[in-house]
Design an enzyme around this catalytic site. Structure first.
Site, PDB file in Angstrom:
ATOM      1  N   HIS A 239      -4.463   5.970   3.533  1.00 54.54           N
ATOM      2  CA  HIS A 239      -5.010   4.702   3.044  1.00 54.54           C
ATOM      3  C   HIS A 239      -4.314   3.523   3.724  1.00 54.54           C
ATOM      4  O   HIS A 239      -4.968   2.607   4.253  1.00 54.54           O
ATOM      5  CB  HIS A 239      -4.830   4.632   1.531  1.00 54.54           C
ATOM      6  CG  HIS A 239      -5.632   3.569   0.852  1.00 54.54           C
ATOM      7  ND1 HIS A 239      -5.190   2.273   0.740  1.00 54.54           N
ATOM      8  CD2 HIS A 239      -6.847   3.599   0.250  1.00 54.54           C
ATOM      9  CE1 HIS A 239      -6.090   1.546   0.090  1.00 54.54           C
ATOM     10  NE2 HIS A 239      -7.110   2.329  -0.214  1.00 54.54           N
TER      11      HIS A 239
ATOM     12  N   ASP B 176       0.867  -1.178   0.000  1.00 55.06           N
ATOM     13  CA  ASP B 176       0.000   0.000   0.000  1.00 55.06           C
ATOM     14  C   ASP B 176       0.903   1.227   0.000  1.00 55.06           C
ATOM     15  O   ASP B 176       2.046   1.154  -0.446  1.00 55.06           O
ATOM     16  CB  ASP B 176      -0.906  -0.047   1.240  1.00 55.06           C
ATOM     17  CG  ASP B 176      -2.177   0.776   1.078  1.00 55.06           C
ATOM     18  OD1 ASP B 176      -2.102   1.872   0.496  1.00 55.06           O
ATOM     19  OD2 ASP B 176      -3.243   0.345   1.527  1.00 55.06           O
TER      20      ASP B 176
ATOM     21  N   SER C   2     -11.550  -1.182  -0.760  1.00 49.32           N
ATOM     22  CA  SER C   2     -10.248  -1.164  -0.083  1.00 49.32           C
ATOM     23  C   SER C   2     -10.395  -1.352   1.421  1.00 49.32           C
ATOM     24  O   SER C   2      -9.460  -1.798   2.084  1.00 49.32           O
ATOM     25  CB  SER C   2      -9.519   0.154  -0.355  1.00 49.32           C
ATOM     26  OG  SER C   2      -9.050   0.201  -1.673  1.00 49.32           O
TER      27      SER C   2
END
Length: 684
Positions: free
Chosen positions: A113, A29, A274
């Site tokens: 994220h 990520d 996600s």
């Protein structure tokens, strides 16, 4: 979802394990903020990639990070307002972040994220952001830091190889590279395959492109694709589906998922595929930890099959578009039982019979698992049926109706007001020195207008016509809708070209899905609507072009034949499909026939030998193929030839098989041929 503890079965599985340090998870990520309290005490480290440089995390960075966090908090408060305008909020967000230095904004967003996803998997219990498998070991491998290479196949390959060298048991890949073909670059595909060959499980989100779209790596074989469902159990409209996703994907909670943020101890709730994917990754880690407890080696394929084969199909009576549910919803108790052969007690729901009590063995759950009624009961049934229920109560996920239609492209306005909204801004046309008033029904004028105003294409009702009669309205959907509109304009432009032009388009073929919606045209005619998720399979062609290309195919095979006869036979075949065998392209049989007409190249290889013998096309037949690969829908297209100069000569049959399981049909195997002796008059 209020908390991870609300996942059915999670509390019970936590009484057995919260993860094992021997299970290693690679998280591909952005760069997670490992300073957050949820990671303190965790077996969590970060790799510094040699393929990407990090920016300096100085005062300027933290200044913008604080602005970012404060703005997101304000936006969250606004979302609770019933008068909240999403479009206005989107504009406000873009305006707010416009002054941010691009590299800093990218670094913050990727870090946000990664921090959120990592906390869902690994967050320590008793902290603001508890995770699913807090005792496992994890390595954060940043794909990139502050540039647009987050979904770069090259960077992904570097990251995958790093996870392989580290010896990961599970690789969580947060990137989602959109693809229309489902084909990944060879370098990356080989890296994924190598990891799988080394007993590594790969989990990836299916993407949020709002339709029948796919992503790399989630589309690749063996990768668990994860879609997102809302708190009420309905699949999100943005969650991608279709294609291979239907055979290898599972849905998990993807709304209001609590997770950590960089630079603060205040957690946030996010949504998306996600956010759903790390739930599956965390559960996979717990299942592998249980394998270690049982004295077994971690088995990536065993865990993958347990998760997929236990997924609970959506009920078409309660879910509007059940095909969006992929194989079904994540079923922790079912996966646990498939893997261990034991029941996972989940209260307060009544407990179903175990597999052993029902006389069902785990061997019956090897792929492909049954999808029809009356077949072996699946883990879905075990997880949802009470003692008094039967396997017949289980309904598999419904599929949308596939369409592969042939015709011509048209357009309509629906109302006079919409028609006039086109007519007024259109310029008049000069013909032989005389200016003719604008006419929106003139396709040539419409083509010229759309070239100058391409966004206006969305305001038309695009139709597929047969013999000037509209049979479907076209509704482009998803991330590639703009591409579909562009192709529609190109096809319309080709249809108005002179017939002797190389750009002239005579026929179109459109693959899509039939919806339950209709649209009323200006004439009052009501026609069904089909969705076109992307441009794959959209073709504009003319008979002569197909014939020429097919003849070229034959010439490359060094087959000697009469070109005039070959051209006549090919043209006869194509015209017969379009006129004599005209259909709506809805049934599997008709889709196979229509695809055969657009795949004249394979037909040409069969024509060549017959025509070389002086034979002519006699008939076209389509019938269910007795031989087919698993989970396919195969049809045999038979082309019969006869000798016009010798009626007693045996007919020649050429057959090729077409699989119409997917939205885009495909041919299987080689062309087969044989002779059929002509029956005498004494035979019935």
């Amino acid at each position: 979802m209020p908390d991870l503890t609300d996942l059915p079965g999670i509390s019970q599985i936590w009484t057995r394990t919260k993860g094992d340090p021997q299970i290693k998870i690679a998280i591909l990520d952005g760069a997670a903020d490992l300073e957050r309290s949820c990671f303190q005490g965790a077996n969590f480290s970060q790799f510094k990639p040699y393929w990407s440089e990090d920016i300096e995390l100085n005062e300027e960075y933290y200044y913008y990070l604080n602005l970012y966090l404060e703005f997101n908090k304000q936006q969250k408060d606004k979302k609770d307002d019933p008068d909240h305008d999403k479009e206005e909020a989107k504009k406000e967000r873009e305006a707010f972040f416009a002054p941010f230095p691009p590299a800093i904004r990218q670094r913050i967003e990727l870090s946000s994220h990664a921090t959120h996803i990592s906390s869902t998997i690994l967050g320590q219990h008793g902290t603001p952001a508890p995770g699913i498998a807090p005792l496992c070991t994890a390595l954060n491998i940043p794909i990139s830091y502050a540039d647009d290479n987050f979904i770069s196949p090259v960077n992904l390959t570097h990251a995958i190889n790093t996870a392989l060298q580290w010896g990961a048991n599970i690789i969580h890949i947060a990137a989602c590279h959109p693809t229309q073909t489902g084909v990944a670059p060879d370098l990356f595909a080989r890296a994924v395959k190598q990891c799988q060959d080394n007993n590594m499980l790969i989990v990836a989100p299916g993407g949020n492109d709002k339709g029948e779209c796919w992503c790399i790596p989630s589309i690749l074989p063996g990768v668990i694709t994860v879609g997102a469902i809302r708190d009420d159990g309905q699949p999100f409209k943005f969650s991608n589906y279709g294609g291979e996703y239907q055979n290898k994907g599972v849905m998990a909670n993807g709304e209001n998922i609590l997770g950590a943020q960089p630079g603060t101890e205040e957690p946030t709730r996010q949504k998306g595929t996600s956010c759903a994917a790390p739930i599956v990754t965390g559960i996979s880690a717990l299942l592998m930890s249980l394998q270690l407890q049982r004295g077994e080696q971690p088995n990536a394929e065993g865990v993958r099959q347990a998760i997929l084969n236990s997924a609970i199909p959506c009920n078409p009576e309660t879910v509007e578009e059940p095909e969006r549910c992929l194989l079904g919803k994540l079923n922790i108790p079912g996966a646990y039982e498939l893997l261990t052969g034991e029941r996972l007690t989940v209260e307060p729901h009544p407990q179903p019979l175990s597999y052993k009590e029902r006389g069902v063995t785990t061997a019956e759950f090897t792929p492909p698992f049954p999808t029809g009624l009356g077949q072996t009961i699946s883990a879905t049934a075990v997880a949802t049926l009470t003692v008094s229920q039967t396997a017949e109560a289980v309904t598999p996920s419904a599929k949308s109706n596939l369409v592969y239609a042939l015709g011509t492209l048209g357009y309509d306005f629906g109302t006079e007001a919409r028609r006039d909204s086109f007519k007024q801004p259109m310029s008049g046309v000069e013909i032989d020195g005389t200016t003719v008033p604008s006419n929106p029904y003139d396709a040539r004028q419409m083509v010229a207008y759309l070239e100058q105003n391409p966004t206006e294409a969305k305001s038309l009702i695009w139709t597929i016509n047969q013999e000037l009669t509209p049979i479907y309205a076209i509704d482009p959907k998803g991330a590639f809708a703009a591409d579909v509109y562009e192709i529609l304009q190109i096809i319309l432009a080709g249809q108005v070209q002179p017939q002797d032009s190389e750009e002239y388009i005579e026929r179109v073929s459109f693959p899509g899905r039939l919806t339950n919606r209709t649209v009323e045209l200006l004439s009052g005619q009501i026609i069904p609507v089909i969705t076109l998720p992307n441009i794959r399979g959209m073709y504009g062609w003319k008979v002569n072009s197909l014939v020429d290309a097919a003849l070229q195919t034959v010439s490359t095979q060094q087959l000697t034949t009469n070109e005039i006869r070959m051209r006549r036979s090919l043209t006869s075949f194509l015209q017969r499909v379009y006129y004599d065998l005209q259909n709506l392209g809805q049934s599997s049989k008709d889709r196979a026939l229509n695809f055969a007409a657009t795949n004249a190249f394979q037909a040409a290889s069969s024509f060549a030998e017959a025509v070389a013998r002086g034979m002519e096309l006699d008939s076209i037949e389509v019938e269910k193929s007795p031989f087919c690969r698993l989970d396919s829908d195969c049809w045999d297209v038979k082309l019969r030839f006869f000798d016009p100069d010798n009626g007693s000569r045996a007919k020649r049959v050429y057959l090729f098989t077409i699989d119409v399981k997917d939205i885009i049909p495909v041919t299987l195997g080689e062309v087969r041929s044989w002779s059929i002796a002509k029956l005498s008059s004494s035979h019935p």
